[in-house]
Design an enzyme around this catalytic site. Sequence first.
Site, PDB file in Angstrom:
ATOM      1  N   ASP A 142       9.125  -6.267   2.099  1.00  0.00           N
ATOM      2  CA  ASP A 142       9.768  -7.511   2.528  1.00  0.00           C
ATOM      3  C   ASP A 142      10.466  -8.250   1.394  1.00  0.00           C
ATOM      4  O   ASP A 142      11.556  -8.754   1.567  1.00  0.00           O
ATOM      5  CB  ASP A 142       8.739  -8.449   3.177  1.00  0.00           C
ATOM      6  CG  ASP A 142       8.575  -8.166   4.661  1.00  0.00           C
ATOM      7  OD1 ASP A 142       8.021  -9.018   5.376  1.00  0.00           O
ATOM      8  OD2 ASP A 142       9.007  -7.078   5.102  1.00  0.00           O
ATOM      9  N   THR A 154       0.837  -1.197   0.000  1.00  0.00           N
ATOM     10  CA  THR A 154       0.000   0.000   0.000  1.00  0.00           C
ATOM     11  C   THR A 154       0.867   1.240   0.000  1.00  0.00           C
ATOM     12  O   THR A 154       1.386   1.641   1.025  1.00  0.00           O
ATOM     13  CB  THR A 154      -0.904   0.013   1.237  1.00  0.00           C
ATOM     14  OG1 THR A 154      -1.542  -1.241   1.333  1.00  0.00           O
ATOM     15  CG2 THR A 154      -1.947   1.094   1.115  1.00  0.00           C
TER      16      THR A 154
END
Lengths: 391, 613
Positions: A141, A64
């Site tokens: 990540d 996001t």
Amino acid sequence: MPRPHLSDPGIVTIKLRSGYNVGIALDDIEEMEVLERPEERRGPGRVDTGTGKTPISFLSTGGTIASYVDYTTGAVHPALTAEELAFAVPEVSDECEVRARVFSSVLSEDMEPRMWPRLAECVAEEFKGGSVGVVIPHGTDTMGYTSAALSFMLRRLPGPVVLVGAQRSSDRPSSDAYMNLRHAVKVAKSDLGEVVVVMHATVSDTVSHVHRGTRVRKMHTSRRDAFRSINATPLGEVSDEGVRWFGERKKRDVEVEVVNGINDRAALLHFYPGMPEWLLEDVVNRCDGVVLAGTGLGHISSRLIPVVKRAVRDGTHIFITSQCLYGTTNLNVYSTGRRLLEAGAVPLGDMLPETAYVKLMWAMGSHPERVVEVMRSNIAGEISERRLITW
Amino acid sequence: MVRARAGLEIHQQLDTHKLFCPCESRLSDEVVAEFTRVLRPTQSEMGEVDKAALEESVKKRRFLYQATDNSCLVEADEEPPHELNRDALMIALKVAALLNARPVDEVQFMRKIVIDGSNTTGFQRTALIAVNGCIETSFGKVDIPTICLEEEAARKVEDRGDVVVYRLDRLGIPLVEIATSPDIHSGEELREVAERIGYLLRATKRVRRGQGTIRQDVNISIEGGARVEIKGASKLPLLPRIFQEEVNRQVALLEIRDLLRERNATVGEAMDVTDIFQNTASRVIKTALKSGGVVLAAPLRGFRGVLKSGKYRLGRELAERAKAVGLKGIFHGDEMPAYGVSEEEVEHLREKLGLGPDDSFVLLAAPPERAWTAMERVLERARVAVEGVPEETRGPREDGTTFYMRPLPGGARMYPETDVPPVKITREMWEEVLRDLPPLPEEMAAHLVERYGISEQQAWQLIRDGTEDVFEDIASRTAYPGVVARVLLNLLPEMERDGLDVGRVTPEVLMEVFSRLDKGEFAKEGVEEILRAVASGKSPEEAISALRGGGEEELRDFIRRALEERRDFVVERGERAFSAIMGVVMKEFRGRVDGKVISEMVRDELRKFLEEG
């Protein structure tokens, strides 16, 4: 109100007029009365999406990069469509024509290798559709893995492919998302012809760095400047004034070329003292290629060298990188290294372990007859011959 | 009598580590790193932005944060918050219990948007922990509908105009927020309520003490007026004055409104009148023009006499709006000509603005962009004057009057803080809280009287001063509680009036002095001299030695003389001369030096005297 994730099941959450949410025990509720049902809120209406300006594509993958908040319910809505994105970040529609598309909505830790070839094809489609640059909001990540994959799969690029993320959620006023996104757009409008990652260079909201897709790694769990170029300098620096390039870089080509076959029977193993033979054997039996992140110059325990020898003899590739990340492998210096070489392991120089793993899948999938040769050549800046003291 | 109502909101820092990380809760001067940030108002789904938030973002500022030795990545917004400080929660629940409130069943933290830079994240983490409390004073009951647990904000260190500097030492210190209903109807009641809540907070023994550790905000409105929030009214004795001044201010503004309405007053358009003042003698205007500024003026029709005359000070209200955007002040018709502006210039201005006899004007000079912004704010305030009293946030001055700070913020923009798991308040937790409750003021007063033999009046005064805990700490460990009480209630205030630095007489100092008094190192009459010496800069050790030393030498001299004067008698009696000599010395030094010390010294000197022969 929706139950907060770790809330006790015997508790119901209500929002007070003051705005506060409180948890009330179900058992203590004597009486409930429905006073009114609010209408379902719709998103933003007509928004200027920069029509007529330089067309840049935004391919969201689940990270996001922008959101807006409904304060009556506390819900945070991700900005995914062009309208939503332009609404949440108006500066972007000042800089370009926003062409937004949702590629996927997975958390980046749930990204799978088989999604990378499809992503490469989507990127190609966007360029063929007239966009001069592609911005890919991505969860931080695994952003380094995706950027490496795209670097190998997009052999020729008519414009920049810029992965960008946020270390601080985009619903908060301090989020690094907005500066990162603005800077990513500036890079996407440049004459670069590579896959890069753009993120904060420091903990201050001043400049971002442009990192080559095969050299970038997330080096901190939470800091804004978590992303670093390892065994390389960043390609450049971005400020609100523009992009300043540091040195050599690939410029945009005339057309896009995709080479995206992968063989996902590969593994990445982090060696540690005590790693048992059975573990390496098991992995080797299930895979066509294994990348080992050894210690120091690329060493593993001599106990495991016979396993490596058998693996190579039986046709499984064994490649060596270093878990030190910084510096290059060199199996000539110590006896363990030399024995590894004799056993058939192939050192990969200063390539990052994660990048090597991604490249291995791509090399085995796209160039199955020349895997070792391809792995050792510098395809997209992932290996270099020199490391400077000033880095 | 005008009907006025007030509510009190108290923020108290808790004595435990920070709310969402283990850093120490204290202020610090050790800056270890700096970084800059920009805070962006998050778009809500309707595109509306909180009015106060908009005002801040208009100033387009960067924030420079100073990281200190007691701040970590959490304060820098570079790491997610750790789990809630349970100790802080228990202290807050104790406060809630003392205020007769009921805890919620599960504590859920919210993010309350704040983008003035005082929170690095752009929001404050806050949670409602208890409801439906109340407090009783001599004026009756006051409801306390909410008690919250939240983070303290970063400390503003410097405002450089385009950059505001904040320090992260204070960010994250736990605060308990106690909000009363607007049930308070007089300045005295306000003070009593604040006093009582203050006592209850201190009674937990787990709140931070010292300057800046407690903040009081007062909401006041009068019938027909508006809710005005006065932020940071810390000094208890000032509260009744603040109450009265605000009531007076609102009364005057309502009278002004009526007057303006009678006259059908209107606010006109602003215009550039720089040409009129090209050759002005006014230093303010000349300076502004020299650096490229402009002079703007606007008609305030019907406003004659309300800007500055008698108790009407609308002019000051207008000036405060201009000051809030960086101007030093404004000029207006009620005080013109003055400050170097000539009668001629005023005439010219009045003509240009088309003013009649009942009309006035506002005049200001500044760089163009700021001048127009300031004028816009000033005229907005003038327009509101015809409607009544505006809702505002104001800051207190030493004399009890207040100045405009910013508009009252709209409803809090809040949404769940999803990084912090909710915390259930179990029956066991609440029972633990109720088990260990400190005594109420009445109980404490009775206890002090009974245990230490001080008077009821002294006990209540200690409680009111907030020093009952210091008193108990020391009195419980010394044989002189009466002296301790007199020191705290009489001596220290007297010393302060005499201009001494009583800040040096800390509880630790008092503890040391009294324990040494107990050991007999000096007599209780010496306490005043010692404390005055400490206040003047000496350490307790130095002060006590000086007292004893002086006394000691004086004593020794006296003993030797006494022995010499009675040489024959002493030589004849030998050791047996002791009691006679003691008698002589005690007559002189009784009460000034401890009897035991005297007897030791007499024995010592006597022996030496006999040995010398």
